[in-house]
Design a protein around this motif. Structure first.
Motif, PDB file in Angstrom:
ATOM      1  N   ILE B   6       2.126  14.199  13.923  1.00  0.00           N
ATOM      2  CA  ILE B   6       2.216  12.787  13.578  1.00  0.00           C
ATOM      3  C   ILE B   6       1.858  12.547  12.127  1.00  0.00           C
ATOM      4  N   GLY B   7       2.432  11.464  11.607  1.00  0.00           N
ATOM      5  CA  GLY B   7       2.065  10.939  10.300  1.00  0.00           C
ATOM      6  C   GLY B   7       1.386   9.613  10.520  1.00  0.00           C
ATOM      7  N   LEU B   8       0.171   9.487  10.005  1.00  0.00           N
ATOM      8  CA  LEU B   8      -0.623   8.274  10.236  1.00  0.00           C
ATOM      9  C   LEU B   8      -0.578   7.407   8.988  1.00  0.00           C
ATOM     10  N   CYS B   9      -0.102   6.169   9.112  1.00  0.00           N
ATOM     11  CA  CYS B   9      -0.082   5.252   7.972  1.00  0.00           C
ATOM     12  C   CYS B   9      -1.285   4.340   8.060  1.00  0.00           C
ATOM     13  N   GLY B  10      -2.275   4.566   7.232  1.00  0.00           N
ATOM     14  CA  GLY B  10      -3.461   3.720   7.238  1.00  0.00           C
ATOM     15  C   GLY B  10      -4.672   4.461   7.780  1.00  0.00           C
ATOM     16  N   LEU B  11      -5.791   4.341   7.070  1.00  0.00           N
ATOM     17  CA  LEU B  11      -7.020   4.990   7.526  1.00  0.00           C
ATOM     18  C   LEU B  11      -8.201   4.018   7.377  1.00  0.00           C
ATOM     19  N   GLY B  12      -7.958   2.803   7.865  1.00  0.00           N
ATOM     20  CA  GLY B  12      -9.040   1.805   7.951  1.00  0.00           C
ATOM     21  C   GLY B  12      -9.824   2.058   9.234  1.00  0.00           C
ATOM     22  N   THR B  13     -10.394   0.999   9.817  1.00  0.00           N
ATOM     23  CA  THR B  13     -11.204   1.209  11.025  1.00  0.00           C
ATOM     24  C   THR B  13     -10.342   1.675  12.196  1.00  0.00           C
TER      25      THR B  13
END
Lengths: 430, 430
Positions: B6-13
């Motif tokens: 997977i490619g994760l867009c965003g690494l906030g909470t």
């Protein structure tokens, strides 16, 4: 793509519902599973009986071997009931590598753990969501949720009969016996209501839920059960005046690896979502570490809700066959079963007693409790039902069950205490 | 067996929560999907920022192309927010045959239908359960349920901010403005609360739910929306004295192939399960033809509930890849969208008006209603707030919206009617 063939055991109202759903929702089911599901055989008592659904007469048989020993059949859907005979039939099916969907909670409560292990050994699935709470997909939700969360506590109203009776007792201020009779005449209670009224049916379901949630092997004997027969109008009305509703609640909780499973009359704050679950409805409240509080609400029984749940389970079984992950879906016991001792069980309690109305009584009683480090959130004192007596109603802060039992024992030894009328768990508030 | 990347867009909470869950529940996820899920790339604004989670530094990138054009990536998990730019990125991903999981309801409300179609053309899945009601797996439940049932009506509390405000207004008898300020200071309401308070956020979610439930293409413009800004303490207290609680309810219903979708303040009987959903909690009540009434209750937002929902969606996407049924999961529009006319919309109404307190007033008013064949279940008349006036509060039986509008129009023409103070839908009772 190979189609999936099923053998259906039973063609009563639920079985008929399953046949209808498979026919009327054929396209959606194919979309969701990627394959067709076909009925191959139906086990019935009488092949000539007139049926409420169009079926191929060749499907019908009175011989279970045509299902469980049939190499063409992939999944057995059991909606006929029965315990020991049915168990033998399902064991045979599992040994023949057939997956199982069942709506039979009596069977699962007695033989569930053995069947689940046998299924695992044969890389087969057993799905039994319809057995726990008819229209509520609670086992699947727990099982899916478990993959990414940790369940800490379950509170459930999982018996429709007792919830119907308590609702009528509460809303219409009627006594237990007349409401039970009414429920029986309306078909909401069995002629022999013992299993429902004593909490055994709920205990069976809580066992299934607790095993799944905590990945342990908890047996029916590990569940503390008390039913609703002794709940009086006075209990209900005192509870109401303190802001609570009495429900028969199944509780399964885990702390530090130790579990507690019980079914007992419980006071819930009126504003708790479970307090509002009325009549024959069921609901299961789940506390997960990550997700927090969720609740699933719906009809606990009924032939169409149950048939719908059976078909949903069947679709999962079919997907798992195609995914090659059969036998993994329901988590087998991973932890050693450790039950909480009374000293580990913490909750609040509602205690109601009749005392002599004489000077110093109240002080003697509070001394007993303070010896056990029990303190109170709410206390009511009122004139008793007979002259010279008073009634005291108390709600404790969080205490252990051991503290409760010690306090009650010491109270019994006080001459001013005539009797402890009732004591119930209080749950669902901070 | 091929692992899924997977490619994760965003690494906030939320993104951080996803990373943690994938790590901490690795084994369970493999059991349930039959494969491993690995993070390959994470799109962030700043690769050097200190993170609250252990990650492989090589995963981080500021270049979206390393995700959406990366042949090694199977699924894009979008938890970064944004509408138009994010949409372009997801379109690109779909054109590259990547499946999508998103928690972004603003995006889905605006571009959802286009994205769903593009996904279908590319045989890809888009799952967006986390976007509708954080911790409640409502889209999946609807979609699974639909495979074997027919949904007739949905009633939902799908906005936590307004439910928090209404709960405080009801339980603490406070006015709207101070409660809004309090909610803002506690983080339950945005600095600009318009989208929540005016009902737009709820309308977006109801659009997503209605499209799925009725297999139509209903747009945000088809939803009738009114918010909670004008609800007064008097409305709440009159509703209470008649046995109702006011909630902001999203309703989607279908009758004879025609649908109605609305978000509006609605009076529910106090004992209705939705009336008991308090504070920031959400709940969705579903009426299915076979199953009857079910309700799903849980946290509507929050980073861990949302991350949990994202991972559940991701697991479904992965299963579908392996089943070869990607692109089928969410049902694309199958029916022509037909909206109900006002004459087809039936419900009960609560109407509150100020009138001149003079002889014959009541008769004039009842004449207006009886001309429109409107009859009443409940009527209250009380002294008005100023001298010479009276206040009338009425709850109608089931009438069409057209009957309501005609009645209100004719009432305005009566000289004895000073003003119609409020009128609200009444729902959730027989």
């Amino acid at each position: 793509m190979k189609e999936i063939n099923i053998g259906l055991c039973g063609l009563g109202t639920v079985g008929t519902g399953v046949v209808k759903i498979l026919k009327n929702h054929k396209d959606e089911i194919k979309h969701k599973t990627g394959t067709e599901i076909s009925i191959r055989k139906i086990l019935v008592n009488d092949v000539h009986k007139k049926r409420d659904v169009v079926i191929n007469q060749e499907w019908l048989t009175t011989d279970a071997n045509e299902l469980v020993n049939n190499p063409d059949i992939d999944v057995i859907v059991e909606v006929m009931g029965g315990i020991d005979d049915t168990n033998l039939l399902l064991e045979q099916a599992l040994n023949n590598k057939k997956h199982i969907v069942t709506a039979n909670k009596d069977l699962m409560a007695v033989h569930g753990q053995k069947l689940l292990k046998l299924a695992k050994r044969n890389n087969c699935d057993i799905f039994y969501d319809a057995s726990v709470a008819g229209g509520i997909p609670i086992l699947r939700s727990l099982s899916d949720g478990l993959a990414s969360d940790k369940i800490q506590k379950i509170m459930g109203i999982v018996n429709g009969t007792t919830n119907y009776i308590l609702t009528k007792m509460t809303d219409e201020q009627k006594a237990f016996e007349p409401v039970l009779k009414e429920a029986q005449s309306l078909g909401f209670a069995e002629a022999d209501p013992t299993s429902d009224v004593e909490g055994l049916d709920a205990a069976r379901k809580m066992t299934l839920l607790a095993n799944l949630a905590f990945k342990m092997e908890i047996s029916l004997d590990d569940v503390e059960v008390s039913g609703i027969r002794d709940i009086s109008q006075e209990d209900i009305s005192f509870a109401r005046s303190l802001g609570y509703t009495i429900k028969l609640i199944g509780i399964a909780s885990i702390n530090g690896g130790k579990v507690e499973v019980s079914v007992e009359p419980t006071l819930l704050p009126n504003e708790h979502p479970l307090a509002q679950v009325k009549n024959e409805y069921n609901a299961v409240y789940v506390y997960g570490e990550a997700v927090g509080e969720t609740m699933f609400y719906g009809p606990g029984a009924g032939s169409m809700p149950t048939a719908t749940a059976v078909v949903s389970d069947l679709m999962e079984v079919v997907k798992n066959i195609r995914l090659g992950i059969s036998g993994n879906s329901y988590i087998s016991p991973q932890y050693r079963t450790q039950l909480k001792e009374n000293a580990d069980k913490y909750t609040k309690y509602f205690i109601r007693m009749e005392v002599s109305d004489e000077a110093g009584t109240f002080q003697k009683i509070t001394n007993v409790f303070s010896d056990q480090q029990v303190s109170f959130a709410k206390i009511l004192q009122l004139p008793g039902s007979t002259k010279g007596t008073a009634e005291i109603v108390m709600v404790t802060h969080q205490i252990s069950k051991q503290q409760l039992l010690n306090s009650l024992e010491n109270l019994y030894q006080l001459s001013v205490v005539n009797k402890i009328i009732s004591n119930y768990r209080v749950d669902g508030e901070e």
